[in-house]
Design an enzyme around this catalytic site. Structure first.
Site, PDB file in Angstrom:
ATOM      1  CB  THR A 138      -0.915   0.053   1.241  1.00 59.50           C
ATOM      2  OG1 THR A 138      -0.134   0.389   2.396  1.00 59.50           O
ATOM      3  CG2 THR A 138      -1.614  -1.280   1.464  1.00 59.50           C
ATOM      4  NE  ARG A 139      -0.782   7.477  -1.433  1.00 56.10           N
ATOM      5  CZ  ARG A 139      -0.781   8.573  -0.654  1.00 56.10           C
ATOM      6  NH1 ARG A 139       0.353   9.197  -0.398  1.00 56.10           N
ATOM      7  NH2 ARG A 139      -1.901   9.035  -0.154  1.00 56.10           N
ATOM      8  CE  LYS A 140      -3.535   2.367   5.319  1.00 56.33           C
ATOM      9  NZ  LYS A 140      -4.397   1.457   6.117  1.00 56.33           N
ATOM     10  CB  THR A 141       5.646   3.948   2.484  1.00 52.49           C
ATOM     11  OG1 THR A 141       5.172   5.082   1.745  1.00 52.49           O
ATOM     12  CG2 THR A 141       5.344   2.688   1.690  1.00 52.49           C
ATOM     13  CG  HIS A 279       4.501  -1.726   3.581  1.00 52.15           C
ATOM     14  ND1 HIS A 279       3.978  -0.541   4.002  1.00 52.15           N
ATOM     15  CD2 HIS A 279       3.608  -2.242   2.711  1.00 52.15           C
ATOM     16  CE1 HIS A 279       2.789  -0.336   3.416  1.00 52.15           C
ATOM     17  NE2 HIS A 279       2.551  -1.359   2.624  1.00 52.15           N
TER      18      HIS A 279
END
Length: 294
Positions: A138-141, A279
């Site tokens: 996902t974009r939850k980085t 992640h």
């Protein structure tokens, strides 16, 4: 990845070298007092893999030491799974420079390898369950560290999903609410500015919302936080309802666990399963760098 198509490392932009410079500056913004103690005698250090995992982050590790006038010789390949204790690489250069880069290089390698390891493991789990479609992150980085984390996903074999707000148009619940609650209007507005090259995805809380998004021309509908037992049936109904009329992909996100993978959470009607579990909150692979006594 086949050699005639390059390696994951070839995807990296030249800007990653600037990131490495910033990391080194953050870790030593003024004097290197420990470096003064050891001096600039030429030395050799061994990179030891101390826990089981998939090695990832080689270009970042290499660049740390390249900027410090050191040479790295690898004894394992990126993407290889190691078991402790493995002599993974040898670093040669001025001892002060080796120690100056040690912590930055190890932290980056450990984090990236942890993500690759979790990605590889979860991918193996979904494949064993019979799911053959896309597993994605996902974009939850982590801000400032996204490139490394997305890189780790790729080495681990999963889809990194979109990299930023400029990659694909994702209309989430807040976008819909903020533009009056109409999914149709939001999709049409996105299409007007995105053009032919940008896919539009809509986050949906129900089958009704998904149908409206599909009718409006969305390329991807995300069934967000549906109950595990509802996912397969909802995806199947949507595919049957719009068969021959619309082309679209179904993504499910939220709640994916190793346990419910085995209990029918994923089906062939689900095109993409995305999860931040590969992640976020992932353990590191333990590495250490040991100077060889002369």
């Amino acid at each position: 990845m086949a050699s005639n198509h390059g390696t994951v490392a070839h995807l990296l932009p030249q800007t990653y070298k600037r990131l490495v410079s910033e990391w080194l500056e953050e870790d030593c913004p003024s004097f290197d007092y420990g470096g003064f103690v050891v001096g600039a005698t030429m030395a050799e250090a061994r990179l030891l893999g101390k826990s089981k995992g998939v090695v990832a982050g080689v270009p970042f590790f290499d660049e740390v030491f390249r900027q410090l006038d050191c040479i790295v010789e690898w004894h394992v390949k990126e993407g290889e799974e190691i078991v402790p204790i493995k002599h993974c690489a040898t670093v040669r250069g001025p001892v002060q420079k080796i120690l100056l880069g040690e912590r930055v290089a190890l932290n980056t390698l450990a984090r990236c390898s942890g993500i690759a390891t979790k990605s590889s493991h979860l991918l193996e789990t979904v494949r064993k369950s019979g799911y053959a479609n896309v597993l994605a992150g996902t974009r939850k980085t982590t801000p400032g560290f996204r490139l490394v984390e997305k890189y780790g996903m790729l080495v681990g074999g999963v889809d990194p999903h979109r990299h930023d707000l400029s990659a694909m148009i994702m209309l989430k619940d807040n976008h819909i609410v903020a533009c009056g609650g109409s999914i149709t209007s939001a999709v049409h507005a996105a299409q007007a500015v995105g053009g032919f090259s940008m896919k539009v995805e809509v986050e949906c809380q129900s089958e009704e919302e998904a149908s409206e998004a599909i009718s409006a021309g969305a390329d991807v509908v995300m069934l967000d936080n549906f109950k595990a037992e509802e996912i397969g049936a909802a995806a199947r109904r949507l595919k049957e309802k719009w068969k021959g009329e619309r082309q679209f992909l179904i993504e499910v996100s939220g709640g994916l666990t190793e346990e419910n993978i085995q209990n029918g959470y994923l089906s062939e009607d689900v095109d993409i399963a995305s999860t931040s579990s590969i992640h976020q909150g992932v353990g590191h692979v333990d590495f250490s760098l040991k100077i060889v006594r002369q």
